[in-house]
Design a protein around this motif. Sequence first.
Motif: not given
Length: 400
Positions: A340, A371, A373-374, A376-378, A380-381, A383
Motif C-alpha cells: 500500500y 484516492t 483512502l480508497t 487503504l480500504c481496498v 484492508a479488504v 488483507t
Amino acid sequence: MSKNIVWRLLRHNISAGQLAGYALANLVGLAIVLTAIQFYRDVTTVWEDEDSFISNDYLIISKKVTGLGSFFPADDNATRFTAAEIKDIASQPWAKKVGEFTSAAFNVYAKVDFGGNALQSALFLESIPDDYFDVSPEGWNYKVGSGAPVPIIISKDYLTLYNFGFATSRGMPQISEEMIGMIPLRLSLSGNGRQEWVTARIAGFSSRLNTIAVPEEFMEWANSEFAEKPVDDPSRLIIMLNGAGDPAVKSYLEEHGYESAGDKADNGKAAYFLSVVTTVVIAVGAIISILAFFILILSIYLLLQKNREKLHDLMQLGYSPAQVSRYYKLIVAAINLLVYLLAAVVVIVASGWWRDTLSALGIEGTSVWLTLLTGLCVIAVITLLNLLVISRKVRGAFRN
C-alpha cells in the motif's frame, strides 16, 4: 520462548520468492487501479466547466428542417414535438428528464440607448424550466405586476458577436459582461390588439443555451396577454442526460430524424471514451490484484504442505491453530502494508507528473487523499481475505 520455537520451526520452509511474487503482483495491480482512479478524477473536473469541450450533461435537440420547411400550412407542425414524442424521449434509458422550450407567440421589439447611440431590433424570446440553466443570476425570479425589470439570460456567443463583429464594424463601444447588465433595455410586447413597453436587463450569460431566455412566469403572462392563438408545441427540447457520450443517443436521434445543437453529441464521445478506457484500466488492475491473491493462496497451500509434519508436532505439543497462523498473518499484513505504501508513492508521483500538463490545458486536478483512502480500504479488504484464508488453511492442516 515458545513463540520463538514456533517461528524457528515454520520459517525454514517459507518461500521468499513466492512472497515476493505475491507482493510484486499485488503492488502492480493496486498501483494501476489507484492511478487510473486518480487520473479519472483529475480529468473529469473539466466536466464541471460549462465551456469545456468534454461537458455534455445536457443536449438540445430539434427536428431537421427539410424542403421548404414551414412555408406551407401542411408543414407548419413538421418541426414541432408532439406530447407523444416528448414522452418517448423521456422514456429512453439515457434521458434523465426532458425540458421544453416555450417560445413567445407575440411580437417582441427591443430598444437600447447608450453612448449616445440607439440600437433597435426585433427579438425572439424563449423560456425553459430553471433546472436546465447553467447559471443562476441574482433576481432571476420574476413576479408579474411588480414593475421590476424583466431578467434576461443570453448566450455568451451573442456578446462575442456584438463585440467583435457588429461593434467593431459600426464604431460602437465594446462592452463586458459586467457592464452589459447596467445598460437600460426596453422591450415592446405587441399582439392580440395590444402593445406594451416593459423594462428589462441582461442578468446573465449561458454557455449551454443558444437563446434569449426569460423566466417562465413572465413568458406565461406575456403569452396569455399578447398571443393571438394558443402556444404551439415546442420546436426545441433540452434533455438532461444520465451519461455523456452514450452511443444510444446518436442512434436514437438519427433514427427519428432529430439533430442536436452544435457539436455536443460528438463532444460527448470524449467523455464516454474516457470512461470506457478508465474502466478497462481499472479492470486490468483488479484482475492483476485477484491473480496476486490466488498466488498467495497457492503459496500458503504449498507452505502448509511442506510443514505438515511440523504442524502435526505442534498440535501434539498443545499449540492451537490461532497460535500457528499468527506468524503467517503477520507476514502477509506486513507485506500488504508495504504494498500500500509503495502504491501510494506511485499515485502521488504519477499525479504530480501529469498535473502540469493538465494545468496547461486549464484543468485543475483533485486531491489525492480520497484516492489514497480508497486504496487503504481496498488493501484492508485484501488483507482481511488473506487472513481468513490463512486461518482456514491452518485449521484444515491441524485437522488432517
